[in-house]
Design a protein around this motif. Sequence first.
Motif, short mmCIF file in Angstrom:
data_model
loop_
_atom_site.label_atom_id
_atom_site.label_comp_id
_atom_site.label_asym_id
_atom_site.label_seq_id
_atom_site.Cartn_x
_atom_site.Cartn_y
_atom_site.Cartn_z
N PRO A 178 42.42 7.33 65.66
CA PRO A 178 42.00 7.57 64.27
C PRO A 178 40.50 7.83 64.14
O PRO A 178 40.08 8.67 63.34
CB PRO A 178 42.40 6.28 63.55
CG PRO A 178 43.54 5.75 64.35
CD PRO A 178 43.20 6.08 65.77
N GLU A 179 39.68 7.13 64.94
CA GLU A 179 38.24 7.33 64.86
C GLU A 179 37.85 8.75 65.26
O GLU A 179 37.12 9.43 64.53
CB GLU A 179 37.51 6.31 65.75
CG GLU A 179 37.36 4.94 65.15
CD GLU A 179 36.36 4.09 65.90
OE1 GLU A 179 35.91 3.07 65.32
OE2 GLU A 179 36.01 4.42 67.05
N ILE A 180 38.33 9.19 66.41
CA ILE A 180 37.89 10.50 66.89
C ILE A 180 38.45 11.62 66.01
O ILE A 180 37.78 12.63 65.78
CB ILE A 180 38.26 10.70 68.37
CG1 ILE A 180 37.47 11.88 68.96
CG2 ILE A 180 39.76 10.91 68.55
CD1 ILE A 180 37.59 11.99 70.47
N LEU A 181 39.67 11.45 65.49
CA LEU A 181 40.22 12.45 64.58
C LEU A 181 39.39 12.54 63.30
O LEU A 181 39.13 13.63 62.78
CB LEU A 181 41.68 12.12 64.25
CG LEU A 181 42.70 12.32 65.36
CD1 LEU A 181 44.09 11.89 64.88
CD2 LEU A 181 42.73 13.78 65.81
N ALA A 182 38.96 11.38 62.79
CA ALA A 182 38.14 11.37 61.59
C ALA A 182 36.82 12.10 61.82
O ALA A 182 36.37 12.88 60.97
CB ALA A 182 37.87 9.93 61.15
N VAL A 183 36.21 11.88 62.99
CA VAL A 183 34.93 12.54 63.26
C VAL A 183 35.11 14.05 63.38
O VAL A 183 34.27 14.83 62.92
CB VAL A 183 34.28 11.96 64.54
CG1 VAL A 183 32.94 12.62 64.80
CG2 VAL A 183 34.08 10.45 64.39
N TYR A 184 36.21 14.49 63.99
CA TYR A 184 36.46 15.92 64.06
C TYR A 184 36.66 16.51 62.66
O TYR A 184 36.24 17.64 62.39
CB TYR A 184 37.68 16.21 64.95
CG TYR A 184 37.32 16.42 66.40
CD1 TYR A 184 36.81 17.63 66.84
CD2 TYR A 184 37.45 15.39 67.34
CE1 TYR A 184 36.46 17.83 68.18
CE2 TYR A 184 37.11 15.57 68.67
CZ TYR A 184 36.61 16.79 69.08
OH TYR A 184 36.25 16.98 70.40
#
Length: 265
Positions: free
Chosen positions: A243-249
Motif C-alpha cells: 500500500p505504501e509504494i502504490l500510494a507513492v506512485y
Amino acid sequence: MGSGINYADLVGMNSTAAALTFAVGYLPLFGWFFWQSFGQPTYVFVILALFSASEFKPHHDESLADSWVDSAGESLELIITDQVLFGVGFFGLLYSAYTLVLDRWLLIDSHKSRGGPISRLIQNRRVFRVLLLAAVALGIAAAVQIQSNPRQASSLRIASTSIFLVLTVLTTHQTLLLAHAELDSNRENVAPHPPSLGRDYGAYILCFIALLLLVREGFTTATVKNLAKQYNERLWYPLYALPEILAVYLYAAPGLAPPRSELPA
C-alpha cells in the motif's frame, strides 16, 4: 509482557527477492520526486523524495539481513532503526496527503463549505503537524525502550499507532469532502485547462491513496501488540509495504500537486 522476542527472527525475512524488488521500486520514485522538487518546488515533492529515500534503506536492510545479522543484539539494532525510519517515513507520507488535500481546497471557491467545526479544526496545519510529531516521538521512544522496558515500549507504540490511525481516518474524511467539492466545482467551472491525469481525476486518485493509507495503518494497528506477526512477510508485504509504494506512485500522477503559483497567497 516479557522480553521473549527473538529479534533475529523478526528481521530474518526469507523473501530476499521481494525486499530487493521494493527497494528497487523506490529508486525511480526518489529520482522523479527529487527532479520535480527543482522543476516545481512544493512541499509534497520534497517530502516524497525524502520518503522514498528513507524507505529504500529498510527494504535494502531486509534483503541483506540474513547475510550480516549474526546476533540478537545486531538484529535488535536493525529493528530499532527500521521502526524509527518507518515512523518518520509515514509522517511524510500522511502529511503529504493532508497537504495535498488542503492545497487543492484552496483552488476551490472559498465560499464552499469545508465541513463542520471538527473538519475546520483538523484543517489547521499547525495542529496536524504537532499531532504527527507527537506520534513520531512516541514511536521513537518505543523503539529505544523495546529491550530495556518492553511493557513501556508496547504502551508507547500503541499510543503512537493510535494517533497515526486517527489522523489517517481524519485525512480520509477530508479527502472525501474534497472529492465531493471538486466534482461539484468541475460541473460549475467550464474554464478550459490543459488535460492532466492528476488535475482531471485528482479526486479519485486521492480517495485511492487514502484507502491505501488506511489499509497500511489498519494492519499496523491490528498487529501493534505482536511484532512477530507484524514482521511476518506474508502479511507485511501485501498489507504494509505494497500500500505504501502504490500510494507513492499515485502521488506521481501529473497535475495532482498544484503548483505554488496557482495557490492563493
